[in-house]
Design a protein around this motif. Structure first.
Motif, PDB file in Angstrom:
ATOM      1  N   UNK A 181       0.833  -1.201   0.000  1.00  0.00           N
ATOM      2  CA  UNK A 181       0.000   0.000   0.000  1.00  0.00           C
ATOM      3  C   UNK A 181       0.872   1.258   0.000  1.00  0.00           C
ATOM      4  N   UNK A 182       1.932   1.221   0.798  1.00  0.00           N
ATOM      5  CA  UNK A 182       2.833   2.380   0.832  1.00  0.00           C
ATOM      6  C   UNK A 182       3.548   2.553  -0.509  1.00  0.00           C
ATOM      7  N   UNK A 183       3.930   1.428  -1.090  1.00  0.00           N
ATOM      8  CA  UNK A 183       4.632   1.490  -2.369  1.00  0.00           C
ATOM      9  C   UNK A 183       3.745   2.131  -3.438  1.00  0.00           C
ATOM     10  N   UNK A 184       2.491   1.684  -3.478  1.00  0.00           N
ATOM     11  CA  UNK A 184       1.535   2.280  -4.417  1.00  0.00           C
ATOM     12  C   UNK A 184       1.361   3.762  -4.165  1.00  0.00           C
ATOM     13  N   UNK A 185       1.288   4.089  -2.901  1.00  0.00           N
ATOM     14  CA  UNK A 185       1.025   5.477  -2.543  1.00  0.00           C
ATOM     15  C   UNK A 185       2.209   6.371  -2.930  1.00  0.00           C
ATOM     16  N   UNK A 186       3.415   5.885  -2.673  1.00  0.00           N
ATOM     17  CA  UNK A 186       4.611   6.669  -3.046  1.00  0.00           C
ATOM     18  C   UNK A 186       4.704   6.738  -4.571  1.00  0.00           C
ATOM     19  N   UNK A 187       4.363   5.651  -5.227  1.00  0.00           N
ATOM     20  CA  UNK A 187       4.180   5.647  -6.683  1.00  0.00           C
ATOM     21  C   UNK A 187       5.366   6.104  -7.507  1.00  0.00           C
ATOM     22  N   UNK A 188       6.468   5.387  -7.351  1.00  0.00           N
ATOM     23  CA  UNK A 188       7.660   5.761  -8.116  1.00  0.00           C
ATOM     24  C   UNK A 188       7.565   5.210  -9.537  1.00  0.00           C
ATOM     25  N   UNK A 189       7.886   6.031 -10.530  1.00  0.00           N
ATOM     26  CA  UNK A 189       8.016   5.470 -11.876  1.00  0.00           C
ATOM     27  C   UNK A 189       9.184   6.089 -12.622  1.00  0.00           C
ATOM     28  N   UNK A 190       9.871   5.230 -13.367  1.00  0.00           N
ATOM     29  CA  UNK A 190      11.045   5.651 -14.125  1.00  0.00           C
ATOM     30  C   UNK A 190      10.611   6.039 -15.517  1.00  0.00           C
ATOM     31  N   UNK A 191      11.155   7.141 -16.002  1.00  0.00           N
ATOM     32  CA  UNK A 191      10.788   7.543 -17.352  1.00  0.00           C
ATOM     33  C   UNK A 191      11.715   8.618 -17.857  1.00  0.00           C
ATOM     34  N   UNK A 192      11.189   9.395 -18.773  1.00  0.00           N
ATOM     35  CA  UNK A 192      12.022  10.401 -19.412  1.00  0.00           C
ATOM     36  C   UNK A 192      11.156  11.594 -19.781  1.00  0.00           C
ATOM     37  N   UNK A 193      11.740  12.779 -19.675  1.00  0.00           N
ATOM     38  CA  UNK A 193      11.074  13.971 -20.194  1.00  0.00           C
ATOM     39  C   UNK A 193      11.621  14.229 -21.585  1.00  0.00           C
ATOM     40  N   UNK A 194      10.724  14.391 -22.531  1.00  0.00           N
ATOM     41  CA  UNK A 194      11.164  14.656 -23.908  1.00  0.00           C
ATOM     42  C   UNK A 194      10.690  16.052 -24.307  1.00  0.00           C
ATOM     43  N   UNK A 195      11.612  16.794 -24.932  1.00  0.00           N
ATOM     44  CA  UNK A 195      11.267  18.162 -25.355  1.00  0.00           C
ATOM     45  C   UNK A 195      10.738  18.123 -26.785  1.00  0.00           C
ATOM     46  N   UNK A 196       9.542  18.652 -26.966  1.00  0.00           N
ATOM     47  CA  UNK A 196       8.990  18.784 -28.321  1.00  0.00           C
ATOM     48  C   UNK A 196       9.025  20.257 -28.692  1.00  0.00           C
ATOM     49  N   UNK A 197       9.868  20.589 -29.705  1.00  0.00           N
ATOM     50  CA  UNK A 197       9.924  21.978 -30.161  1.00  0.00           C
ATOM     51  C   UNK A 197       8.662  22.287 -30.952  1.00  0.00           C
ATOM     52  N   UNK A 198       8.385  23.576 -31.068  1.00  0.00           N
ATOM     53  CA  UNK A 198       7.188  23.979 -31.798  1.00  0.00           C
ATOM     54  C   UNK A 198       7.577  24.471 -33.178  1.00  0.00           C
ATOM     55  N   UNK A 199       6.744  24.153 -34.137  1.00  0.00           N
ATOM     56  CA  UNK A 199       7.043  24.520 -35.521  1.00  0.00           C
ATOM     57  C   UNK A 199       6.967  26.040 -35.670  1.00  0.00           C
ATOM     58  N   UNK A 200       8.065  26.615 -36.101  1.00  0.00           N
ATOM     59  CA  UNK A 200       8.156  28.063 -36.354  1.00  0.00           C
ATOM     60  C   UNK A 200       8.028  28.942 -35.097  1.00  0.00           C
TER      61      UNK A 200
END
Length: 765
Positions: A181-200
């Motif tokens: 229950x604590x593990x779910x609550x803390x809710x750690x997840x590994x991932x990545x932030x990706x930058x999406x540039x805007x056209x023009x």
RNA sequence: ACCGAGAUGGUGGAAUGGCAGACACGUGAGACUCAAAAUCUCAAAUUGCAUUGUGCAAUGUGCGGGUUCAAGUCCCGCUCUCGGUACCA
């Protein structure tokens, strides 16, 4: 866990504290130094409500309740050290809660911020996330509303990783369920932030968070949360800005309760005039704003991969957006494919398994500055302000010039005035720094702060100079055995662990986990419901004690079920426990205090054997498994064997030694009766401090044993053998046994084994 | 949907891979009693066969497979119940 002084003990309390008392008494009898404390979590809302109703001060109501419950505790005979009793509403106690608040404030762990907070309109206060259960107030079950308010928070998120990693030390000592229950609550997840540039548009970018970067070639749109601030920043570029801002506004007006109902109804608006660029393939990606992207998690912006995510798939279908498959699957694209597989349509990354691609693509992202690796938590900072009176006052002053100023340590404890007339005097004060007029904080702390460190105070409960002295804390802490309900898994038990880690970092203590062993006892129910006044199914311990005696009540609550299981109360079951106590009492009149057993040698050894087995079982059950029900049933067997012996032998002399052993084994469960009988036997000292018996392993084993004979897995007969007989001897006994030889049908024995676990095995082809 | 825990007689519940149902409640029978209560003793998983009778055999721990001489217990696949989390990207 210390109780809240509601004024009435219920069967849940009786269960919790009977378990604790049995364990404490067992260890006392094993000559250990036992600290078995009790205290009161005595701040809190019910006192305030009762005060308003009855027009008395909450303190009086609380004191009254404590006295009442103390009497009940004493009538149950729990072995508490009352000299260490604490009350969290005591000035002598909350002085140190405030002191800890200041220490945390100094260390940047407490801050103020304006945000959307949970508000209970019945309790008239804000609540922490942990205290909202299914959108309702944990205390009064009222629906939660949301407000924007400036409030005090504790940075529990600083410790998110530590709280999770600390679980390795608890894995064999805490229930799995609590850890999960604590593990779910803390809710750690590994991932990545990706930058999406805007056209023009060169000075802006959209940052998305994803845990599946390997699907980046399948991105066909981007979704912003309605609250995302970039929407406003891109105002001039968005050609349909009116539509977009209408959507955002409509969404903003909704309570989270309604948003919850919108779960299956994803809505959104496309941002016309702008688009993002996928850094991996330079594709132009449309941008949407939608209610299914949540501002409070990740970055509030997501890269949608409809081919491999159910929610994106649903949205794409609704708004006719392209679906691009990038992981190979046999299934048709009727449903999104969310499992692992081989990458396709992903340029250089084709042919790689998605699991390996996860790391490879993250590396690629970081090398090319497309984004960065991140870890996200669901855990939020702990909102600790409460707009209530009966709590620990927050020791803060607001000064126009100096801002937020803390009260000086030597001026603690800070207490609220008892009379309403003195309130203005209290609020208007001078700034401790510059001396000009300033105002005091009037909120109190969440009572869960009081209960996050109370157990440490037991070690040095009456120290007037310090929070506690280090030697005492080092001697006793951490808590060897903690007992309480599972409902605190993500509240008290998480807060206490956090607090402990903070105090360690502040150098106050040396250990980092507060409770070494945790036992979560099951609820006590009647007719399938938790006992409560509204269900009209409350069983009062007072009446039961009156009718059956405290010992019977304690015994029954431990005997009925193992402690972790839910216990459905039954009035018939209690008779059995009452009977056991009576049977033990009646044996007193037939013990032989002079000579030992006058019975045959066989009977004598038989009873001694059962006695030794019982000592072994009871010891193990209290010390290791906490199966008190099994411990008690084995004592019943011993008592039964005495009755049977008496009945069959017509001998009215029961061994004193065996009888005394029964009393000693019963003492952790039924101390009153045992003390009484112990005294009647002529002992001058308490049985509660008598030495726990030791069993003789040799006596528990019979030399002549009857063992079953298995042929091809089926029991075909029984033979008598001596414990030391070897295979050859056993074989010859079997050959002499006509019944077994008959059942063998075939004389050809392929394999023969005399296995140690008291069973003979014959294998026939 | 995900993560935990669990499923054993009429009931609460026992069983380090080794005689399933200990112990208790309730039930039935007997003893004691003028009688009742209390107390003490005994009995009981299911089905089939046999018998005056003690018996014999098969089945049996949610369902289906597997490992093993042997599975309530270990492995694989389900079903259901309870608890937690949940548009968490």
């Amino acid at each position: 866990m210390l109780p809240y002084p509601s004024g009435e003990l219920h069967m849940g309390h009786v269960r919790n504290y009977s378990i604790g008392d049995a364990i404490a008494r067992f260890h006392i009898m094993n000559n250990e130094n036992v600290l078995h404390p009790i205290g009161w979590d005595s701040f809190g809302l019910p006192a305030e409500n009762a005060a308003i109703k009855n027009k008395i001060h909450p303190k009086l109501w609380t004191e009254h309740n404590i006295n009442k419950m103390k009497k009940q505790f004493k009538s149950l005979g729990f072995s508490y050290d009352w000299t260490r009793e604490i009350k969290t509403s005591d000035k002598k106690y909350y002085l140190w809660t405030q002191w800890l608040f200041l220490k945390m404030f100094e260390n940047d762990l407490i801050f103020r911020k304006n945000s959307k907070v949970n508000w209970c309109n019945l309790c008239k206060t804000v609540l922490a996330n942990e205290q909202v259960l299914n959108g309702k107030c944990w205390r009064c079950n009222n629906d939660i509303e949301y407000k924007n308010m400036e409030q005090w928070f504790i940075k529990i998120t600083n410790y998110a990783n530590d709280l999770l990693n600390g679980h390795v030390n608890l894995i064999n000592h805490w229930p799995k369920q609590v850890l999960s229950m604590q593990k779910n609550w803390i809710g750690k997840s590994y991932g990545v932030e990706i930058y999406f540039k805007l056209f023009n548009i060169y000075n802006k970018k959209i940052v998305v968070f994803t845990t599946r970067p390997e699907t980046v070639f399948g991105v066909t749109f981007i979704v912003l949360a309605p609250e995302h601030k970039i929407i406003n920043e891109l105002k001039e570029y968005i050609t349909n800005y009116n539509d977009v801002s209408n959507y955002v506004f409509e969404n903003y007006k909704k309570f989270d309760k309604d948003k919850f109902l919108d779960k299956n109804n994803k809505t959104g608006v496309k941002l016309e005039g702008i688009c993002a660029i996928n850094p991996f393939n330079m594709e132009k990606i449309p941008i949407f704003v939608s209610n299914y992207s949540l501002i409070e998690y990740g970055t509030g912006a997501i890269m949608a991969v409809p081919a491999h995510d159910k929610r994106d798939f649903e949205f794409a279908n609704k708004y006719n957006i392209k679906i691009k498959q990038v992981i190979e699957s046999n299934a048709l694209i009727e449903y999104p494919y969310e499992q692992d597989g081989i990458l396709i349509n992903s340029k250089n990354f084709n042919g790689i398994n998605s699991r390996e691609a996860f790391d490879i693509i993250i590396d690629f992202i970081e090398k090319n500055n497309f984004g960065k690796k991140v870890t996200k938590f669901k855990l939020k900072d702990w909102l600790i302000s409460r707009q209530r009176y009966w709590g620990t006052p927050i020791p803060i002053i607001y000064c126009n010039d100096c801002g937020i100023v803390t009260i000086k340590e030597e001026n603690l404890p800070l207490s609220f005035p008892e009379k309403i007339d003195d309130i203005k005097k209290f609020i208007n004060t001078k700034c401790p720094k510059c001396g000009i007029n300033a105002k005091r904080e009037t909120d109190t702390m969440d009572t869960f702060l009081d209960s996050s460190w109370y157990y440490m105070r037991y070690c040095d409960a009456n120290n007037n100079k310090k929070i506690f002295c280090k030697e005492k804390i080092n001697y006793w802490m951490p808590v060897d055995q903690y007992i309480g309900g599972i409902e605190h898994a993500c509240m008290h038990l998480l807060y206490s662990r956090f607090w402990c880690k903070v105090m360690k970092d502040l150098g106050l203590i040396k250990y980092s986990e507060p409770f070494t062993n945790l036992l979560t006892q099951g609820m006590v129910t009647l007719n399938g419901y938790a006992m409560s006044k509204s269900k009209n199914n409350v069983v009062s311990p007072d009446e039961l004690i009156e009718k059956y005696g405290a010992d019977t009540v304690r015994l029954f609550i431990l005997f009925s079920a193992p402690p972790t299981k839910q216990l459905n109360w039954s009035f018939s079951g209690i008779q059995g426990c009452c009977r056991l106590i009576n049977r033990i009492w009646n044996l007193f009149y037939i013990i032989n205090t002079k000579s030992d057993l006058s019975a045959s040698e066989y009977e004598k050894t038989k009873i001694l054997k059962i006695m030794n087995i019982t000592i072994k079982k009871v010891t193990k059950c209290i010390e290791k498994t906490y199966h008190f029900n099994v411990a008690i049933s084995s004592i019943m067997e011993l008592v039964n064997s005495l009755y049977l012996y008496k009945y069959h032998s017509n001998d009215n002399n029961i061994s004193k030694n065996v009888y005394e052993t029964i009393l000693i084994l019963m003492t952790p469960f039924t101390p009153h009766v045992c003390e009484e009988l112990w005294e009647k036997l002529g002992h001058k000292k308490y049985i509660s401090f008598y030495k726990w018996p030791i069993f003789d392993e040799k006596i528990t084993i019979d030399s002549l044993i009857q063992i079953p004979v298995q042929i091809n897995g089926k029991i075909r007969g029984k033979i008598n053998v001596l414990l030391n007989d070897d295979e050859k001897k056993v074989k010859s006994i079997i050959k002499k046994n006509k019944n077994i030889m008959l059942k063998l049908n075939c004389k050809q024995i392929i394999r023969f084994a005399y296995i140690k676990n008291k069973i003979v095995t014959i294998v026939v082809k």
